[in-house]
Design a protein around this motif. Structure first.
Motif, short mmCIF file in Angstrom:
data_model
loop_
_atom_site.label_atom_id
_atom_site.label_comp_id
_atom_site.label_asym_id
_atom_site.label_seq_id
_atom_site.Cartn_x
_atom_site.Cartn_y
_atom_site.Cartn_z
N THR A 34 2.15 -4.23 8.67
CA THR A 34 0.93 -4.94 8.24
C THR A 34 0.48 -4.41 6.88
O THR A 34 0.78 -3.28 6.51
CB THR A 34 -0.20 -4.74 9.26
OG1 THR A 34 -0.49 -3.33 9.36
CG2 THR A 34 0.19 -5.25 10.64
N LYS A 35 -0.27 -5.25 6.16
CA LYS A 35 -0.90 -4.80 4.92
C LYS A 35 -1.76 -3.58 5.22
O LYS A 35 -2.50 -3.56 6.20
CB LYS A 35 -1.77 -5.92 4.33
CG LYS A 35 -2.62 -5.51 3.12
CD LYS A 35 -1.78 -5.18 1.90
CE LYS A 35 -2.61 -4.61 0.75
NZ LYS A 35 -1.80 -4.11 -0.37
N SER A 36 -1.67 -2.55 4.37
CA SER A 36 -2.46 -1.34 4.63
C SER A 36 -3.93 -1.71 4.74
O SER A 36 -4.52 -2.28 3.82
CB SER A 36 -2.28 -0.33 3.48
OG SER A 36 -0.94 0.09 3.40
N MET B 113 -2.87 -4.29 -7.00
CA MET B 113 -3.60 -5.15 -6.08
C MET B 113 -4.93 -4.51 -5.66
O MET B 113 -5.94 -5.21 -5.51
CB MET B 113 -2.75 -5.43 -4.83
CG MET B 113 -1.36 -6.02 -5.12
SD MET B 113 -1.42 -7.56 -6.02
CE MET B 113 -2.03 -8.65 -4.74
N GLY B 114 -4.92 -3.20 -5.46
CA GLY B 114 -6.15 -2.51 -5.08
C GLY B 114 -6.51 -2.69 -3.61
O GLY B 114 -7.69 -2.77 -3.25
N LEU B 115 -5.47 -2.75 -2.78
CA LEU B 115 -5.65 -2.83 -1.33
C LEU B 115 -6.49 -4.02 -0.85
O LEU B 115 -7.40 -3.86 -0.03
CB LEU B 115 -6.26 -1.52 -0.78
CG LEU B 115 -5.35 -0.30 -0.83
CD1 LEU B 115 -6.13 0.95 -0.38
CD2 LEU B 115 -4.11 -0.48 0.04
N PRO B 116 -6.21 -5.21 -1.34
CA PRO B 116 -6.87 -6.37 -0.73
C PRO B 116 -6.39 -6.48 0.72
O PRO B 116 -5.18 -6.43 0.98
CB PRO B 116 -6.37 -7.56 -1.56
CG PRO B 116 -5.05 -7.10 -2.11
CD PRO B 116 -5.18 -5.60 -2.30
N PRO C 22 -1.48 3.84 -5.34
CA PRO C 22 -1.84 4.29 -6.69
C PRO C 22 -2.92 3.45 -7.35
O PRO C 22 -3.27 3.70 -8.51
CB PRO C 22 -0.52 4.12 -7.46
CG PRO C 22 0.16 2.95 -6.80
CD PRO C 22 -0.30 2.96 -5.34
N ASN C 23 -3.48 2.46 -6.66
CA ASN C 23 -4.21 1.39 -7.37
C ASN C 23 -5.69 1.27 -7.10
O ASN C 23 -6.30 0.27 -7.46
CB ASN C 23 -3.54 0.04 -7.06
CG ASN C 23 -2.11 -0.02 -7.54
OD1 ASN C 23 -1.77 0.65 -8.51
ND2 ASN C 23 -1.30 -0.79 -6.86
N VAL C 24 -6.29 2.26 -6.46
CA VAL C 24 -7.73 2.17 -6.27
C VAL C 24 -8.40 3.06 -7.32
O VAL C 24 -8.23 4.28 -7.28
CB VAL C 24 -8.14 2.60 -4.84
CG1 VAL C 24 -9.66 2.51 -4.69
CG2 VAL C 24 -7.46 1.72 -3.81
N ILE D 257 9.98 5.08 -0.78
CA ILE D 257 8.84 5.44 -1.60
C ILE D 257 7.84 4.28 -1.69
O ILE D 257 8.22 3.12 -1.52
CB ILE D 257 9.27 5.80 -3.06
CG1 ILE D 257 9.95 4.59 -3.72
CG2 ILE D 257 10.12 7.02 -3.11
CD1 ILE D 257 10.29 4.76 -5.19
N ASN D 258 6.58 4.62 -1.97
CA ASN D 258 5.64 3.62 -2.45
C ASN D 258 6.05 3.28 -3.88
O ASN D 258 7.03 3.82 -4.41
CB ASN D 258 4.22 4.19 -2.39
CG ASN D 258 3.15 3.11 -2.24
OD1 ASN D 258 3.24 2.06 -2.89
ND2 ASN D 258 2.16 3.35 -1.43
N SER D 259 5.32 2.39 -4.53
CA SER D 259 5.63 2.07 -5.92
C SER D 259 5.50 3.34 -6.78
O SER D 259 4.81 4.28 -6.41
CB SER D 259 4.70 0.99 -6.44
OG SER D 259 3.35 1.38 -6.29
N ILE D 260 6.21 3.36 -7.92
CA ILE D 260 6.02 4.47 -8.87
C ILE D 260 4.70 4.20 -9.58
O ILE D 260 4.56 3.22 -10.32
CB ILE D 260 7.18 4.55 -9.87
CG1 ILE D 260 8.51 4.83 -9.13
CG2 ILE D 260 6.91 5.64 -10.91
CD1 ILE D 260 9.70 5.06 -10.05
#
Ligand code: DOR
Length: 311
Positions: free
Chosen positions: A44-46, A73-76, A131-133, A192-195
């Motif tokens: 599922t989406k985090s 994306m910032g965890l939408p 990495p995006n928040v 891995i998650n994204s770099i």
């Protein structure tokens, strides 16, 4: 050819699934992944505790020449309860990974408490690497914070729990993170998650290609394959054998899946290429993987897993 795997008491009839973030935010998307004949599971989406709209658009971009993607994306996501409802009512026989990415340690522990007390009988992925928040660091680059949250989680959490890791780039860091992870009864690690925090520039306009964080975002796809393989390999060499590995990163062909397995992956996730190609990517990747295994004369993945040769 049987392409199967196990994590604790969960059996996977296929080794491929989506990477968290791609095709997994809504019920419809999750159902699409589950109903493919070539996926072994869905993640599922985090989730955060509450619904989040995420970062302003544009926040996702595909690089030219199949190089990969950048996203911020910032965890939408629809919020924790939405995914808890989804997994409670889902009739699929396939295992589900419930991914959570709380914005604080306490938010993660609260969600884990709710999962522990729920009827959910799948696997849980604690995402320590978004990495995006803006303003929130990637927890798993902070070794003390990682050790702390895992200590507090495993004090009460008894269901199969794994962590989603960011890429590491230093042999000493592989040693350090593995030493921490080996202290806990983790079901799996996903690497891995994204770099994080790459920068892509559009050549015509001399501008960045995504809006959040001045253009900085997580890199995925072909560009990250070597880093992903190194992380799968390095962790497989260091982690206790009962911690399974999900290999994620740079998978666009059956050969990429095969390489992840050679490095020790049990399951393999597809992110960027799923976003680009759609659900039929799983069919293609499994066919290409099977062709490679047959050509090399292997009967099963067990003969390949972790068998990378060195000079
Ligand atoms: O690249 C990523 N993007 N990794 C994550 O963990 C979260 C996602 C997002 O929503 O920004």
């Amino acid at each position: 050819m049987q392409l199967t795997a196990n994590i604790q008491n969960h059996h996977f009839d296929h080794i491929l699934l989506n990477a968290a973030g791609v095709m997994c935010q809504t019920n419809e998307e999750l159902n699409t992944v589950l109903s493919s004949s070539y996926t072994g599971a869905v993640v599922t989406k985090s989730a955060t505790a509450d619904h989040r709209p995420g970062n302003p658009a544009p926040r996702y971009y595909e690089l030219p020449n199949h190089l990969g993607t950048i996203n911020s994306m910032g965890l939408p996501n629809e919020g924790f309860n939405y995914y808890l409802d989804y997994v409670s009512t889902n009739p699929s026989q396939k295992p589900i990974f419930f991914s959570i990415a709380g914005l604080s340690k306490q938010e993660n522990l609260d969600m884990l408490h709710q999962l522990q007390n729920s009827d959910f009988d799948g696997l849980i992925e604690l995402n320590l690497s978004c990495p995006n928040v803006p303003g929130k660091p990637q927890t798993a680059y902070d070794f003390e914070a990682t050790q702390q949250i895992l200590s507090e989680a495993f004090a009460f959490f008894k269901k199969p729990l794994g962590v989603k890791l960011p890429p590491y780039f230093d042999i000493v860091h592989f040693d350090m993170i593995a030493d921490i992870l080996n202290q806990f009864p983790l079901a799996f690690v996903n690497t891995i998650n994204s770099i994080g925090n790459g920068l892509v520039i559009d050549e015509d306009s001399d501008t960045v290609v995504i809006k959040p964080k001045g253009g900085f975002g997580g890199i995925g796809g072909t560009l990250v394959k070597a880093t992903a393989l190194a992380n799968v390999r390095a962790l497989r060499q260091r982690l206790n054998a009962d911690i399974k590995i999900i290999g994620t990163g740079g998978v666009t062909t059956g050969r990429d899946v095969y390489d992840h397995i050679l490095c020790g992956a049990d399951l393999v996730e597809v992110g960027s290429q799923l976003a680009i190609e759609g659900i039929t990517v799983f069919d293609r990747l499994e066919r290409e993987l099977t062709a490679i295994l047959e050509e090399k004369g292997y009967q099963s993945l067990e003969e390949v897993r972790g068998q990378l040769k060195v000079l």
